[in-house]
Motif scaffolding. Structure first.
Motif, PDB file in Angstrom:
ATOM      1  N   ILE A 172     -21.391  26.903 -13.499  1.00 46.37           N
ATOM      2  CA  ILE A 172     -21.967  26.196 -14.316  1.00 46.37           C
ATOM      3  C   ILE A 172     -20.918  24.642 -13.823  1.00 46.37           C
ATOM      4  O   ILE A 172     -20.019  24.882 -13.180  1.00 46.37           O
ATOM      5  N   ALA A 173     -22.496  23.705 -13.717  1.00 48.05           N
ATOM      6  CA  ALA A 173     -21.670  22.891 -12.791  1.00 48.05           C
ATOM      7  C   ALA A 173     -20.266  21.852 -13.809  1.00 48.05           C
ATOM      8  O   ALA A 173     -20.049  21.329 -14.516  1.00 48.05           O
ATOM      9  N   VAL A 174     -19.673  22.007 -12.862  1.00 44.82           N
ATOM     10  CA  VAL A 174     -18.393  21.120 -12.702  1.00 44.82           C
ATOM     11  C   VAL A 174     -18.036  19.582 -12.563  1.00 44.82           C
ATOM     12  O   VAL A 174     -18.291  18.624 -11.302  1.00 44.82           O
ATOM     13  N   GLY A 198     -12.863  23.837 -26.503  1.00 45.01           N
ATOM     14  CA  GLY A 198     -11.875  24.917 -25.666  1.00 45.01           C
ATOM     15  C   GLY A 198     -13.739  25.626 -25.299  1.00 45.01           C
ATOM     16  O   GLY A 198     -14.699  25.991 -24.836  1.00 45.01           O
ATOM     17  N   ILE A 199     -12.827  27.079 -25.707  1.00 41.67           N
ATOM     18  CA  ILE A 199     -13.082  28.552 -25.765  1.00 41.67           C
ATOM     19  C   ILE A 199     -14.734  28.305 -26.011  1.00 41.67           C
ATOM     20  O   ILE A 199     -15.882  28.599 -25.580  1.00 41.67           O
ATOM     21  N   PRO A 200     -15.148  28.122 -27.395  1.00 44.17           N
ATOM     22  CA  PRO A 200     -16.271  27.926 -27.939  1.00 44.17           C
ATOM     23  C   PRO A 200     -17.234  27.325 -27.152  1.00 44.17           C
ATOM     24  O   PRO A 200     -18.762  26.987 -27.191  1.00 44.17           O
ATOM     25  N   GLY A 201     -16.666  25.662 -26.782  1.00 45.33           N
ATOM     26  CA  GLY A 201     -17.571  24.808 -25.947  1.00 45.33           C
ATOM     27  C   GLY A 201     -17.786  25.522 -24.747  1.00 45.33           C
ATOM     28  O   GLY A 201     -18.872  25.258 -24.325  1.00 45.33           O
ATOM     29  N   ILE A 202     -17.137  25.841 -23.622  1.00 40.91           N
ATOM     30  CA  ILE A 202     -17.398  27.053 -22.677  1.00 40.91           C
ATOM     31  C   ILE A 202     -18.633  28.227 -22.904  1.00 40.91           C
ATOM     32  O   ILE A 202     -19.719  27.849 -22.173  1.00 40.91           O
ATOM     33  N   LEU A 246     -20.501  27.716 -25.450  1.00 36.08           N
ATOM     34  CA  LEU A 246     -22.082  26.934 -25.559  1.00 36.08           C
ATOM     35  C   LEU A 246     -22.792  26.624 -24.750  1.00 36.08           C
ATOM     36  O   LEU A 246     -23.913  26.732 -24.212  1.00 36.08           O
ATOM     37  N   MET A 247     -21.942  26.303 -23.731  1.00 34.77           N
ATOM     38  CA  MET A 247     -22.372  25.726 -22.217  1.00 34.77           C
ATOM     39  C   MET A 247     -22.528  26.593 -20.939  1.00 34.77           C
ATOM     40  O   MET A 247     -23.648  27.152 -20.490  1.00 34.77           O
ATOM     41  N   THR A 270     -27.776  29.734 -19.830  1.00 36.94           N
ATOM     42  CA  THR A 270     -29.225  30.854 -19.678  1.00 36.94           C
ATOM     43  C   THR A 270     -30.112  31.105 -20.149  1.00 36.94           C
ATOM     44  O   THR A 270     -30.966  31.424 -20.028  1.00 36.94           O
ATOM     45  N   VAL A 271     -29.780  29.465 -21.326  1.00 36.90           N
ATOM     46  CA  VAL A 271     -31.393  29.915 -21.865  1.00 36.90           C
ATOM     47  C   VAL A 271     -32.382  29.044 -21.786  1.00 36.90           C
ATOM     48  O   VAL A 271     -33.449  29.011 -21.049  1.00 36.90           O
TER      49      VAL A 271
END
Length: 94
Positions: free
Chosen positions: A66-68, A80-84, A86-87, A92-93
């Motif tokens: 994932i691009a930083v 947090g974790i849900p954002g990661i 999601l990304m 992948t999609v």
């Protein structure tokens, strides 16, 4: 006459210091919350960037990254974790 002039100067300094204190305290009260918010924004962005670097390290074994950048770091920091997750799903999609 010299003593009166010195007393006026001392009173002027005291009044000036009181005014500076009052104005400084008012500015502190006004900018306290925005500066705290800005500090939390920077802190969460740094933590999000570190989390993304960790994801990229683990993802390197699976040919995934994932691009930083500031936007992804802030998303990871705020959500947090849900954002990661999601990304990762968006990466992948799309």
């Amino acid at each position: 006459m010299g003593l009166e002039l010195e007393m006026e100067v001392i009173v002027a300094y005291v009044v000036g210091l009181v005014i500076i204190y009052v104005v400084g305290y008012a500015l502190y009260k006004i900018f306290k919350k925005p500066l705290k918010l800005l500090g939390m924004l920077v802190f969460n962005g740094i933590l999000g960037g570190m989390a993304l670097l960790f994801v990229n390290f683990i993802g390197g074994f699976f040919d995934f990254s994932i691009a930083v950048n500031p936007i992804t770091a802030l998303v990871a920091g705020f959500l947090g974790i849900p954002g990661i997750v999601l990304m990762i799903l968006l990466n992948t999609v799309l």
